[in-house]
Each structure stands twice: as C-alpha cells, then as structure tokens.
Design an enzyme around this catalytic site. Structure first.
Site, PDB file in Angstrom:
ATOM      1  CG  PHE A 110       7.732  17.528  12.317  1.00  0.00           C
ATOM      2  CD1 PHE A 110       6.889  18.534  12.742  1.00  0.00           C
ATOM      3  CD2 PHE A 110       8.034  17.437  10.960  1.00  0.00           C
ATOM      4  CE1 PHE A 110       6.351  19.449  11.850  1.00  0.00           C
ATOM      5  CE2 PHE A 110       7.496  18.330  10.053  1.00  0.00           C
ATOM      6  CZ  PHE A 110       6.661  19.342  10.493  1.00  0.00           C
ATOM      7  CE  LYS A 176      -2.080  16.730  -5.957  1.00  0.00           C
ATOM      8  NZ  LYS A 176      -0.703  16.805  -6.411  1.00  0.00           N
ATOM      9  CG  HIS A 206      -6.877  21.572  -4.566  1.00  0.00           C
ATOM     10  ND1 HIS A 206      -5.710  20.855  -4.716  1.00  0.00           N
ATOM     11  CD2 HIS A 206      -7.035  22.276  -5.708  1.00  0.00           C
ATOM     12  CE1 HIS A 206      -5.189  21.129  -5.890  1.00  0.00           C
ATOM     13  NE2 HIS A 206      -5.963  21.984  -6.516  1.00  0.00           N
ATOM     14  CE  LYS A 210      -9.916  23.664  -8.594  1.00  0.00           C
ATOM     15  NZ  LYS A 210      -9.799  25.095  -8.267  1.00  0.00           N
ATOM     16  CG  HIS A 268      -6.037  16.552  -8.921  1.00  0.00           C
ATOM     17  ND1 HIS A 268      -6.414  16.607  -7.598  1.00  0.00           N
ATOM     18  CD2 HIS A 268      -4.963  17.372  -9.029  1.00  0.00           C
ATOM     19  CE1 HIS A 268      -5.603  17.428  -6.947  1.00  0.00           C
ATOM     20  NE2 HIS A 268      -4.720  17.893  -7.785  1.00  0.00           N
ATOM     21  CE  LYS A 366       3.806  20.629 -13.126  1.00  0.00           C
ATOM     22  NZ  LYS A 366       2.758  21.592 -12.700  1.00  0.00           N
TER      23      LYS A 366
END
Length: 515
Positions: A110, A176, A206, A210, A268, A366
């Site tokens: 980079f 993100k 993303h 949906k 989200h 989770k």
C-alpha cells in the site's frame, strides 16, 4: 445513456433487471486485499454471478491488488477456483471466458508508489482494450487503518482526479467497521473525502443487501394492513436480534478490543432499527431514504441509568450441539484478560410521537441457541375480559416477526381458539417464506451491492451522517462499560446469553423471544 439490452439476452437474467435496465455500464472493479476470505468467498463469486445473469457488460474488468507475486494467469486461476466453489449460479464456460479476458493482477504494498503507477497503467490499458471508459470502482477489502494510505495513493497516482471528465467516475467501497468510535469515524471519513467526493464513497453493510431487509419498506408502506397500527397505540415493544451459534474462531485478534456491540449493534442492528421505525419517505431515492433513517437515529435516546438498560457477557466453555467448545478467553490468539463482550443487549427509546414510550431492545451474541437475525414487533395485549390468555410461558401477545436470516420471511403470531367445548385461546403462527412463495432466487447481498456500486445507486449504503449518529448512540454505552471494574458475566454455550439480559427484560415486565 440508454443501454441496449435486446441482443444476446441471457436466460439467467432476472426479468425485473431487464425491465429496470439495471445493467452496469462498462467499468473496472479493483479489489484491494484480494487474497482475503471476503474476496474469495463473496466478492469474486458475486462478480461471476452478476456476469452470469447478464448484468455486467462485455466491457467489464476485474483487477486484483495484493502482495502476492502473481501473474495475471495465477490470479485468474484463484478467481476460477473461488467461482467454482462459492458461486450461486451454474458454471458456464462462455460466461467465464468473457470474464477471464478482463482479469488482471497488480503486485504491491500500500505504501509502494511504483505499485500504484503499475495499477494506473493497468487500468488505462483496460480502458483502451476492454472499453471500460475510465469508470473505476476501488473496493477496499482491507483493514480500516490502511484506508487513508490507499486513498492518498489513489489520489497521488492520478487514479482518482477531482477534475476528471464528468462522464467518467471513480468510486471507493469500504466495509465496516467505520471506525471504533465517533472521533475515529470522523477521521476515517475525512481521509476518504480527501480523495473522493462524498457521493462517491460507498459504505457497505451487507445486511442492507438482504432481500428481507429491503422488504421491510414494502411490508410497511405497500400494505394498508400494517401502517395504521405501526405506532405506540398498538405496539408494546420491538426486539431486534442477531444471534450466532459459533464462536469468534479465527477472528480472535480482531474481536479483542472490538466486542459484540461495536461489531454488530453500531451498524447492522441500528440500521434495522432505522428501517423499522422510519417515517414513510417521499420516494425510494437515496436522498429521501437516508433522510428518514437519519431522523430516526437522531431521535434515539438512551435511558438515564445504563446499569438497568444494558447487559453484556462472554461465552464460557462447555457442551454445545454434542461437542465440547472452548470459552471466549480460551480461543487461540485471545488475550486471557480480554474484557471484550461476546454478548450485548441494549434498551433504546425513540423520542418521536409515533414511538413515545415504546422500547426497542437490541441484542447480539455468539455461541447462542441458534443462528438467526430477526425483528420482532410485539403488540399490546388484548383485553382479557372474554378469553383466558395463553399459558404463562408463552408470549401471549400478537407479534410480527421479520426473519432476515437464515430462513428469510415473515411470521405473524396471533391467538386462536383451541378446538373443543371450552373457550381457551392459544398462540398460533402464520408463516411466509421467500423460498416457498417465489420461484425466483433472491440475489445474494453482495451481488446486489456490487451492482449498485457500479450503477452509482446508493440507497442501500449509509452515508457518514448515519455512521456518526450511530456512534453517538453507542459511545456512551461503551464509556459506561469501560468504567466498570468488574469481570464480565459468563454464559453457557447454546443458551441465550447471560442472566443479566433476562433480568433487564424482567424489570420491564417482558421476556426475550426464543427464536
């Protein structure tokens, strides 16, 4: 410009795309970080599926940029393998050959000026050979700390030019997280805007690609059935859940210091909240959709006592699904002293007439009971003077549940009389699933989002005002948690989180849904 779509129609092409002329103009997609999992499992297959559906023009090129010492043929083989393994449409040699003719690779770091000079020469050659017309999208599938460096290199090398031909465009796409707090989000935005105009920066969430997320607007505003009762007079509360049944796995290094709230709630879940609570926009244009979402986020309020309105925890080791799994602090590469949460729940309020006194409960975690993302709109109880309500262990309230994943659809929960001579009412459900109701397959989220980038169609992409408003909501919670000098509560894998989350709901006389 009118795109001629009458010739060479692809049988896989969606009729809706034909009708709307949603076919990209000649362009090149440059992916930085092309060796990562996101590129291999999502981006490359999505590009192929778009081509297979006839939504990419013959004048399209795919350029990879990474440190690997690859030739164009090596990169093409990587793309081929990813497409064969992860694409959703059938492999067609004709489609692959057309796509492969425009695949190029540039090796470099980079901070390597020469590498970006080679990149510029490559895309200019593609402009001449493939007819990509100087239209270039730069997808930064790299750590956010590298965004400023790449943006400045693109500007320095002339790959982006603020004074370029208005008939040509350059866009940048970022994933993100958009910073780790409000200050870092602003710094990140300033770095990107130093090279790109604000309307050329596409921030991908993303989840917004949906099908079910987009159907929230249709559900609310295309049906007279719901909008009249979509308010405080009828709705008791809203629960928005994103649960995963897996642990952090190989993301331990990323997850430590980030935690569940920054990873999921800030982006989200607050986006889902905004779509659920927004007022009807004037149109479905990006300007009007974003304006209504920003009004909702600006009206979000945190309760005064965060000790009563938040909960967090870490998953412990134990048995889940017939196998023994390690705890969060025992994951490979994890700091055993980590204070990052793997479960977070927050109660929010929205200070508008429509939503006054209606709490929104957001939770993510989770190693929970199952993988599911849903929005549950729970309605107030009906008067009980005629019928006995459902058993105490059931909700006993009407609910509209919008399932985002994995089984996209909508469920309505309502009371029905139990057959027999009595008058007992029991909760039952009516279910709508996209997979059963429509023969057309829903586009994968990245297919839709990449196509929108190439079209310059931004309604599904949050702009920096939304990002900053979201951090304004979460930052006080993070500061409150950081000030607590106590170990995080542990919860067992396969359960639905720590006891403190249930206690938070119980104080309000409510319970979490068990999806």
């Amino acid at each position: 410009m009118t795109v001629n779509i009458s010739r060479g129609a692809n049988p896989l092409r969606d009729p809706d795309d034909l009708r709307l002329n949603r076919i990209a103009l000649p362009s090149a997609l440059v992916i930085f970080g092309v060796t990562g999992d996101l590129s291999r499992k999502k981006l490359m297959p999505a590009v192929y599926d778009l081509a297979n559906r006839g939504l990419l023009p013959p004048g399209f090129a795919l350029v990879g940029f990474a440190r690997r010492d690859w030739a164009d043929e090596d990169f093409a083989e990587v793309v081929h393998d990813a497409v064969k393994q992860y694409s959703r449409t059938d492999f067609r040699e004709e489609t692959w050959q057309q796509l492969a003719a425009g695949i190029r690779f540039v090796q470099g770091e980079f901070d390597d000026d020469a590498a970006f000079e080679r990149l510029r020469a490559t895309v200019e050659q593609l402009d001449a050979e493939r007819g990509t017309m100087g239209n270039h999208a730069f997808y930064l599938s790299i750590p956010p700390k590298s965004f400023p460096t790449v943006a400045q290199q693109l500007l320095r090398s002339g790959l982006v030019d603020e004074k370029s031909d208005p008939n040509r465009w350059q866009r940048v796409v970022i994933e993100k997280p958009f910073g780790h707090d409000l200050a870092s989000a602003r710094a990140l935005n300033d770095a990107l805007e130093s090279a790109f105009p604000a309307d050329s920066i596409f921030r991908i969430d993303h989840y917004l690609g949906k099908e079910t997320v987009q159907n929230i607007l249709a559900l609310r505003f295309a049906n007279e059935l719901f909008e009249p009762i979509w308010n405080r007079n009828h709705i008791d509360h809203v629960q928005i859940t994103m649960a995963e049944d897996i642990g952090v796995g190989g993301r331990a290094g990323y997850y430590d210091g980030v935690g569940a709230a920054r990873d999921v709630i800030q982006n989200h879940l607050l986006q889902l909240l905004a779509l659920t609570a927004m007022e009807e926009p004037i149109s479905l244009s990006a300007e009007h959709l974003r304006a209504e979402k920003e009004k909702v986020l600006a009206a979000v309020r945190l309760p005064e006592d965060l000790s009563l309105a938040t909960a967090r925890g870490q998953y412990a080791g134990g048995w889940q699904g017939g196998e023994h799994v390690c705890g969060f602090l025992e994951e490979d590469g994890m700091n055993p002293q980590s204070r990052s949460e793997t479960y977070a729940a927050i109660k929010l309020e929205i200070g508008t007439r429509r939503w006054a006194d209606v709490p929104f409960y957001l939770r993510t975690g989770k190693r929970l009971g199952r993988r599911v993302t849903e929005i549950a709109v729970v309605f107030k109880r009906a008067p009980e003077h005629l019928f006995a309500r459902a058993q105490a262990d059931e909700l006993g309230q009407n609910a509209l549940v919008i399932r985002v994943q994995p089984d996209e659809g909508v469920t309505i929960r309502f009371g029905s009389k139990v057959p027999g001579t009595g008058s007992h009412v029991r909760d039952v459900t009516m279910d709508f699933g996209y997979g059963h109701a429509f023969t057309e397959a829903s586009p994968e989220a990245y297919e839709r989002l990449i196509l929108d980038v190439l079209l310059g169609d931004p309604p599904l992409f949050p702009r920096h005002e939304e990002v900053e408003l979201s951090w304004r909501i979460l930052d006080p919670v993070e500061r409150y948690w950081a000030a607590l000098d106590e170990p995080l509560e542990q919860y067992q894998p396969g359960t639905w989180g720590p006891a403190s989350a249930d206690e938070m709901m119980a104080r309000d006389g409510r319970v979490w849904r068990r999806p």
